[in-house]
Design a protein around this motif. Structure first.
Motif, short mmCIF file in Angstrom:
data_model
loop_
_atom_site.label_atom_id
_atom_site.label_comp_id
_atom_site.label_asym_id
_atom_site.label_seq_id
_atom_site.Cartn_x
_atom_site.Cartn_y
_atom_site.Cartn_z
N ASP A 283 77.90 -22.75 -6.19
CA ASP A 283 78.15 -22.02 -4.95
C ASP A 283 78.11 -22.96 -3.74
N VAL A 284 77.12 -23.87 -3.73
CA VAL A 284 77.05 -24.81 -2.60
C VAL A 284 78.29 -25.69 -2.59
N PRO B 205 78.67 -28.40 6.77
CA PRO B 205 78.58 -28.19 5.32
C PRO B 205 78.30 -29.47 4.55
N ILE C 67 69.27 -24.27 6.50
CA ILE C 67 68.40 -24.82 5.45
C ILE C 67 67.41 -25.84 6.01
N LEU D 191 85.05 -20.99 11.84
CA LEU D 191 86.13 -20.90 10.85
C LEU D 191 86.67 -19.47 10.78
N LYS E 193 81.09 -23.92 -1.13
CA LYS E 193 81.00 -23.72 0.32
C LYS E 193 81.25 -25.00 1.12
N ILE E 194 81.21 -26.13 0.44
CA ILE E 194 81.56 -27.38 1.13
C ILE E 194 83.07 -27.61 1.03
N PHE F 190 74.04 -23.28 5.68
CA PHE F 190 73.82 -24.73 5.78
C PHE F 190 73.03 -25.09 7.03
N GLY G 144 74.92 -29.87 3.00
CA GLY G 144 75.16 -29.51 1.60
C GLY G 144 74.99 -30.67 0.63
N ASP H 208 85.02 -32.51 0.19
CA ASP H 208 85.65 -32.19 -1.09
C ASP H 208 85.21 -33.18 -2.16
N GLY I 299 78.68 -19.16 5.07
CA GLY I 299 78.37 -20.41 4.38
C GLY I 299 77.85 -21.44 5.35
N THR I 300 78.53 -21.57 6.49
CA THR I 300 78.09 -22.53 7.50
C THR I 300 76.70 -22.17 8.01
N ARG J 170 81.67 -26.16 12.32
CA ARG J 170 82.34 -25.33 11.32
C ARG J 170 81.91 -23.87 11.36
N GLY K 65 86.74 -27.77 1.19
CA GLY K 65 87.75 -27.27 2.12
C GLY K 65 87.21 -26.82 3.46
N ARG K 66 85.94 -27.09 3.74
CA ARG K 66 85.37 -26.59 5.00
C ARG K 66 85.04 -27.72 5.97
N THR K 67 85.47 -28.92 5.66
CA THR K 67 85.06 -30.04 6.50
C THR K 67 86.27 -30.74 7.12
N ARG L 296 67.93 -19.60 -0.02
CA ARG L 296 67.99 -20.12 -1.38
C ARG L 296 67.53 -21.57 -1.44
N LYS M 6 93.16 -22.63 3.64
CA LYS M 6 91.72 -22.76 3.90
C LYS M 6 91.40 -22.11 5.24
N PRO M 7 90.15 -21.70 5.44
CA PRO M 7 89.79 -21.21 6.77
C PRO M 7 89.90 -22.34 7.79
N LEU N 146 73.71 -21.96 -8.25
CA LEU N 146 73.48 -22.38 -6.87
C LEU N 146 74.34 -23.61 -6.55
N GLU O 175 83.03 -15.21 4.74
CA GLU O 175 82.40 -16.03 3.71
C GLU O 175 82.20 -17.45 4.25
#
Lengths: 421, 774
Positions: free
Chosen positions: A378-379, A348, B92, B49, A382-383, B89, A352, A393, B85-86, B46, A385-387, B122, B57-58, A375, B81
């Motif tokens: 949203d991006v 992400p 892209i 998750l 999606k980053i 990414f 991202g 963050d 999301g991953t 990731r 808390g996911r790393t 997107r 968090k996931p 957008l 979700e």
């Protein structure tokens, strides 16, 4: 109560010298501990009582962190100082290294004593050549004075400090990336748990603290936990160094009690330049959400107060912006920074940060589209808390907050293909 | 054990296990890219998750340990979700040109994108493009496709023991590459092709040859080393397109060596023997099977049994070895041998009942001390070496006594490098240090000997392994007796690690002159390979090997076989055979015949033929069975390979691997330091005819070429310029080789393996030679 702890020697001539530090009570805490053979747990308890929280940005209670170390585990334990001060807007550790390196050395020694370590590393940001030399000089001075090395002051306690100069990667300020880098590997954060207290440098129990955090420790020991805690406000003990920068008359470092109103801090920095309006403030380094100036004027500088209004105290880097700043351009610069500094490990963040930068760049350059704002939001979401580490963050929070507070400026860019400022 | 709940389903898991291991075991699919069960967990992609109750968090399933009562949701809105999301990414910057990607149809990214991707992107910015590096002849790169999972990077450090691929650069600029432009040389490198979840690393030899869905997948056994790695063979229209590993935790885990992966190419070389051939009026002519077989039967019947010599490849199938032994013994001849790389047969009387590794393959990883004697295990037996490497990562010690400072992918605790003639003394030194029998060799143990002895005796579990260099050594019987004595004294096991894929099988079915099928003593015994050369026979019957390349002493072998009548069952037609063979019978090679290979730990592995042999070639067992019929022998009425196998294994019932060594009568060392000594051995890509013809392997740095290696001082003493040529003379043979300076070679020695171009005229791998400047 200004310049009371980390900057205590600042009013002296050549404040970095050993004799200057000692004339201000320096190394008394260490001498007392070594003479009285203070139990390790008493020191840790004292640090807990002082309310000292990590000054690098996360604000984790320092005493608690020290308490996590299994002191009876056989083998090496380490103290690592995070002097890789890379957070945009922050320049406080640089000045501790330059003007009061002995406070840091004494802090390292006390920490080492408290957790049963015999080796410490100071990881200094690659660009800090002058502070590096200053710190090395101080280490030599301390060693020659018998305050560092084997059998310090005939106490039987020995400790070595090694200084390491980084190579210019922001990510190495993240504590586990710093440990990797120190081990000679590519600076990439480790997955946690295990935390450094369990599995740190070379896989050994390690305390890793920010420079300012450790430099605060000697005064806690010397003048007492209560004295320190009472300088600040509840849950934010002690004084804190704020690096004030931006459109102020006197940018610089200010060591003031936690909980000081922002307005007062701004005044100390000479107020806004040319008397302009304070449009926005990033209160804790580029990684934390931006706040509009009018909100900041009612805020006090402590962990809880800033959190209440939706940002963070972070590393204490206060970036003040007047209304000559285009917030799209500011965000573009910040986004570019994270795009360049992402380590590339987690998907992400790697993908991202570049995406966000490009979209903001497009908006700034007049080719933004209406859907871009959603957008970006949203991006960023999606980053968040996911790393593995907090850099994701840190990259996401500015984007979300800039759009939240200054959406009209972004909208203007999209609608009119130009800046409203 | 703990109980957790995943998507409402209760499953049990081992405490401390990562969540993904538990869900995998329970058959619950969690998408992933960076996770691989044999690599360390990095949790960077990731993709895995999942939602865990009470976690804000996931969490990555690959790095979240299970705990009692944990509630996990792999398909909840939060988890979906995060996974989607991953995926967005990942896509892209990934080129979405699957139709022209070699991985298309078997791509993990493609598969997972079907479930978690969106059909519209997107992302409207420019995509990242990454420059490709040429990393050798085996692996094709298309780094723009890379998703940075770092499996290949971790493989290098953790499995191959050679960090060749790495991640350079930060963020979006991070790229996987070799940093300094050179090719990837690990003997296990091809595994990164399987590990790569996308089309960034693909197999160069089979690139763009076929689509995944066009190929049929068959199970097979790799035939190039003593492990018998389990493989999948991918076939399209009767042609092998590629070979990939088949998981077998007890043998090759999820890996195979490059030799096993790319060796199949040798099947498609132009010199495949496709027609039966018969010498008429001095020249070989293509004939039909009937003519060829009848001529063969006639020759076998006409020749006095004692005047026949039968030689069978140690890599031939168990069925071929069994039928050859039955045929030859049925004719009243005992002269049969498979030990084609051995020159010292003085230990025959002491031979163990069924020589083997001495341990299970997995046990190698648990050894606390391993002594390698005359073995470059890393190149000879890459996957066995992987187990030894595992023992090192667990703190085990590996020591070596070798004629070259061979490069290993772990540190050697003691590395004794000496001229071949000194190897017995060095090993006797270890024996002396242990107080074991030195077989009359007087030696004062030095520090290295003592260190080896101490490590072996301190080990709760350990082994002494004799490699191909030891087998080819003129004093093999002494090395073996010393090793066995050392092992017994130190309380560790020992074993011989030969280069054939079915050495053990050959011993079982009596493809040796002194044993019958089942391990019983042959009465009377016959002549071993060495004797068959020393006292040439009138007729040689050979199965599955090249006399110039696959034997220990090419000069002696070709002299004896060339002067006699020669019947050859084989898969390749070499110029030498064209000149000297009298009858050539084409048989199917690897994957073209059903068969059985018994590996070094004694496991018999059965495989089926998956493609038809080329031209008129037939499976070897069928040819041998018909020959049995034609010479009127009973017991040759099998209808399929399974029946042959059943008979062979029935004949070996009750025979278990056993390394118990008898006493040798002759222990006088034959080696003595000469002016110049040859160091033989077999390069990893010269072990058999198929590998020698595998084009991609022959273009790697591990292919030897016509090269002799000397150290700097030795070259200087001869007045040789670097990169000049040397003339090597051995016995009556002489040949020129390109000189390479290599300081891993001891003084007074020339590292010149057998089975490489130019060595056909020379003698055995070890012994005195003369070297001259050209």
């Amino acid at each position: 109560m200004v310049n009371e702890v980390c900057f205590r020697t600042l009013h002296c001539d050549r404040p970095w010298r050993l004799e200057t530090y000692q004339s201000e009570g320096g190394y008394e805490a260490l001498k007392m501990i070594l003479a009285e053979k203070t139990p390790q747990e008493d020191i840790i308890e004292m640090v807990k009582q002082s309310g000292l929280r990590g000054r690098g940005g996360a604000g984790f209670p320092t005493g608690l962190k020290w308490g996590f170390i299994n002191r009876t585990a056989p083998g090496e334990k380490y103290v690592v100082v995070n002097s890789d001060e890379g957070e945009p807007g922050t320049f406080k550790d640089r000045d501790i290294l330059r003007y009061n390196p002995h406070a840091l050395i004494e802090g390292i020694l006390i920490c080492g004593y408290a957790i049963g370590a015999a080796t410490g590393y100071n990881y200094i940001r690659g660009e800090f050549w002058e502070p590096y030399e200053r710190f090395e000089e101080a280490v030599t001075e301390a060693r020659e004075a018998g305050l560092l090395g084997d059998n310090i002051l005939d106490s039987g306690f020995g400790f070595q400090i090694h200084t390491h100069l980084g190579s210019g990667a922001y990510i190495c300020g993240e504590e586990t990336a710093l440990l990797e880098s120190l081990e000679g590997k590519k600076g990439q954060p480790r997955f946690k748990p295990p935390f450094p207290a369990m599995f740190g440098l070379y896989g050994r129990p390690t305390v890793i603290n920010n420079t300012e955090t450790l430099a605060s420790v000697p005064d806690i020991v010397r003048r007492g936990a209560d004295w320190f805690r009472e300088i600040g406000v509840p849950n934010s003990g002690g004084p804190k160094l704020f690096s004030v920068s931006g459109n102020v008359v006197r940018p610089g470092n200010y060591e003031v009690p936690m909980g000081i109103p922002f307005a007062e801090l701004l005044e100390m920095a000479g107020g806004m330049r040319e008397g302009k309006r304070c449009k926005a403030v990033i209160p804790g380094g580029s990684s934390v959400p931006v706040l509009p100036g009018e909100i900041m004027m009612d805020v006090t500088m402590d962990y809880e107060s800033i959190e209440k209004v939706g940002s963070m105290l972070g590393s204490g880097a206060v970036i003040v912006m007047d209304d000559s700043n285009c917030m799209v351009k500011v965000l573009e610069r910040i986004a570019y920074f994270y795009y360049e500094e992402s380590c590339g490990q987690c998907t992400p963040c790697r993908e991202g940060t570049g995406w966000m930068y490009r979209v903001i760049h497009r908006i700034e350059n007049g080719t933004g589209r209406q859907e871009d704002l959603d957008l970006l939001d949203d991006v960023a979401k999606k980053i968040m808390g996911r790393t593995i580490c907090a850099l994701g963050d840190a990259a996401a929070m500015p984007v979300a907050s800039f759009i939240q507070h200054f959406r009209d400026e972004f909208q203007y860019h999209i609608d009119h293909k130009k800046c409203m400022v | 054990m703990v109980t957790i709940e995943v998507d409402g389903q209760e499953i049990t898991a081992v405490s401390g296990q990562m969540l993904i291991e538990a869900t995998d075991a329970a058959g619950i699919n969690v998408p992933r890219f960076c996770y691989h069960k044999h690599l360390t967990v990095v949790a960077n992609c990731r993709m895995c998750l999942v939602e865990v109750e009470k976690a804000p968090k996931p969490l990555p399933a690959c790095a979240t340990p299970v705990s009692e009562g944990m509630k996990v949701f792999t398909r909840s809105p939060m988890a979906r979700e995060a996974q989607k999301g991953t995926m967005e990414f990942l896509l892209i910057n990934h080129p979405l040109d699957c139709p022209i990607c070699d991985q298309g149809g078997e791509c993990e990214l493609q598969d997972v994108a079907m479930g978690y991707g969106s059909d519209v992107s997107r992302f409207s910015e420019r995509k990242r493009v990454v420059r490709d590096e040429d990393i050798g002849t085996l692996i094709a790169t298309d780094m723009t496709r890379c998703i940075h999972c770092t499996r290949c990077v971790r493989f290098g450090g953790e499995i191959a023991g050679l960090r060749e691929l790495g991640a350079t650069g930060r963020g979006e600029h991070m790229r996987i590459g070799v940093y300094i432009e050179n090719s990837v040389v690990s003997e296990l490198s091809g595994n990164v092709i399987d590990l790569c979840p996308v089309g960034a690393l693909t197999a160069k030899p089979s690139r763009y040859q076929a689509r995944a869905w066009e190929m049929a997948e068959y199970e097979g056994i790799a035939p190039h080393d003593g492990l018998g790695s389990n493989i999948h063979i991918h076939v399209r229209r009767n042609q092998i397109i590629r070979v990939v590993p088949r998981e077998n935790e007890a043998l090759n885990q999820t890996w195979i060596s490059d030799r096993d992966r790319f060796g199949y190419q040798g099947l498609y070389s132009e010199d495949r023997l496709q027609q039966p051939m018969l010498r008429e009026n001095g020249s070989l002519k293509v004939v039909d099977w009937q003519q060829a077989l009848q001529a063969t039967a006639r020759l076998l019947k006409e020749t006095l049994p004692q005047r026949i010599g039968a030689l069978v490849s140690p890599s031939a199938t168990l069925e071929e070895q069994f039928l050859t032994a039955q045929l030859i013994r049925g004719l009243g001849c005992q002269n049969i041998d498979h030990r084609l790389r051995q020159v010292d047969f003085r230990g025959d009387a002491a031979d163990p009942r069924l020589p083997w590794l001495g341990q299970g393959v997995t046990d190698l990883a648990g050894n606390r001390a391993t002594l390698l004697v005359g073995s470059w295990l890393r190149k000879d037996q890459p996957m066995l070496n992987h187990r030894v490497r595992q023992s090192v990562s667990e703190g085990g010690l590996v020591m070596a006594i070798n004629p070259v400072a061979y490069a290993f992918n772990y540190d050697l605790e003691v590395d004794v490098v000496c001229a071949p003639s000194s190897m017995i003394n060095e090993l006797a030194g270890v024996a002396a240090a242990l107080g074991a029998d030195t077989l009359g060799i007087t030696v004062v143990p030095d520090q290295a000997h003592q260190a080896i002895a101490d490590a072996l005796s301190a080990a709760t579990q350990g082994t002494v392994l004799l490699g191909t260099v030891a087998i080819m050594h003129p004093d093999f019987s002494i090395l073996r007796a010393l090793a066995a004595g050392i092992a017994a004294k130190a309380g560790v096991s020992w074993g011989v690690v030969g280069s054939g894929s079915n050495d053990t099988g050959a011993w079982m079915v009596g493809a040796v002159p002194h044993r019958i099928a089942g391990g019983g003593t042959a009465e009377p015994g016959g002549m071993h390979f060495g004797a068959m050369l020393a006292e040439p026979r009138d007729l040689y019957f050979t199965v599955g090997f090249d006399p110039e390349m696959d034997t220990a002493d090419p000069a002696a072998t070709t002299a004896a076989l060339g002067a006699a009548q020669l019947i050859g069952l084989g898969s390749y037609l070499t110029p030498w055979l064209e000149q000297h063979a009298d009858i050539l019978l084409p048989i199917g090679a690897f994957a073209e015949t059903a068969g059985t290979l018994v590996n070094l730990e004694g496991t018999a592995q059965v495989f089926q033929g998956v493609t038809a042999p080329p031209g008129e070639a037939r499976p070897g067992w069928k040819v041998l069975r018909v020959l049995g019929n034609l010479v009127d022998l009973p017991g040759f009425d099998q209808v399929d390979a399974a029946q042959v196998r059943d008979q062979a294994l029935a004949a070996c019932a009750g025979l278990a691997p056993d390394n118990t060594l008898g006493t040798s009568s002759d222990c006088a060392p034959l080696t003595a330091p000469g002016d110049w000594e040859r160091i033989g051995g077999v390069p990893m890509y010269a072990v058999d005819g198929q590998v020698r013809r595998a084009k991609a392997l022959q273009e790697t740095p591990d292919a030897w070429g016509a090269v002799a290696r000397l150290n700097t001082q030795a070259a200087a003493a001869l007045g040789l310029e670097p990169n000049s040529a040397v003339r090597v003379t051995q016995g009556t043979g002489s040949a020129e080789f390109a000189l390479r300076i290599d300081d891993r070679v001891p003084d007074g020695c020339v590292w010149l393996p057998i089975a490489v171009p130019g060595t056909q005229a020379l003698g055995p791998g070890f012994g005195p030679i003369t070297v001259n400047k050209v």
